[in-house]
Design an enzyme around this catalytic site. Sequence first.
Site, mmCIF file in Angstrom:
data_model
loop_
_atom_site.group_PDB
_atom_site.id
_atom_site.type_symbol
_atom_site.label_atom_id
_atom_site.label_comp_id
_atom_site.label_asym_id
_atom_site.label_seq_id
_atom_site.Cartn_x
_atom_site.Cartn_y
_atom_site.Cartn_z
ATOM 1 C CB CYS A 172 85.474 139.860 50.705
ATOM 2 S SG CYS A 172 85.417 138.127 50.217
ATOM 3 N N GLY A 173 84.735 139.620 54.332
ATOM 4 C CA GLY A 173 83.625 139.368 55.239
ATOM 5 C C GLY A 173 82.955 138.035 54.973
#
Length: 291
Positions: free
Chosen positions: A91-92
Amino acid sequence: MASMRDIRTRIKSIKETMQITKAMNLIASSKLKKARKQLNDTLPYFEKIQSTLRDIIAHSPDIEHKYFDKRENVQKKKAGYVVITADKGLCGAYNHNIIKFAESHMQNKVEKYLFVIGHMGRDYFRHHNYNIDIEFLYTAQNPTVYRAREIAESLISMFDNHMLDEIYVVYTKMESAVKLTPEVIKLLPLEKSEFGGVADPDERYKEIVTYDPSPATVLSTLVPNYIKGLLYGTLVESFCSEQSARMTAMDSATNSAKELIKELTLLYNRARQAAITQEISEIVGGAEALR
């Protein structure tokens, strides 16, 4: 140059990975919509509680209550931090940003205790020797009002028993689909300035409002529900932020896969063309040798 077989194998592998990233993007989008709907469905109830708290404080500005006690006589205040992270990666920079923000906010606290929601944050703080409550094992997935109530009851009990003097929650606010901002909220003690507004503009109605048996007793009932509402809101907001970050990360991964497939396809065509050219050269050379 890699062989055509190696290039074909790599293209196939990237296409399979791209299918996974597309699916994860769709799943994150579905979870985001569901969580937003849950929050919107319960929001009016918690807004009414906040409105009632504003009304009580507006009519009783000098009221003394344990949930507004700043404990100024305590020399070393024990600060509790509820840090909301994700249960998994992909998720980055979502987990990295919230963890670093929490660390920066805690650095000036002498006695600090961590209550971490989400496996990623729990693993990080454990490996960096923070004082973590090992029994506080809550997942970040699919937040519910019931879970928020459990957490709120545990924290309020610690505050009532002077195990904690201050309680904060660190979460990620989803300001837009591309802007996710780490924030911190002070849960306890409450600040009267936070409830400075007047709940109902009709002053005639306000003049006849009474609280039975007393405003302090009503506060003792309302504040835990208010804390529960705040926690539920931060849980949902963090979950939405995580899904938004995952959507962005998976969309970026999918686009990168498409670009890589284009480059590999071009490389494959060049290798294929070189092989064909070599074959033709060998045939021509063989024909010339037979003359």
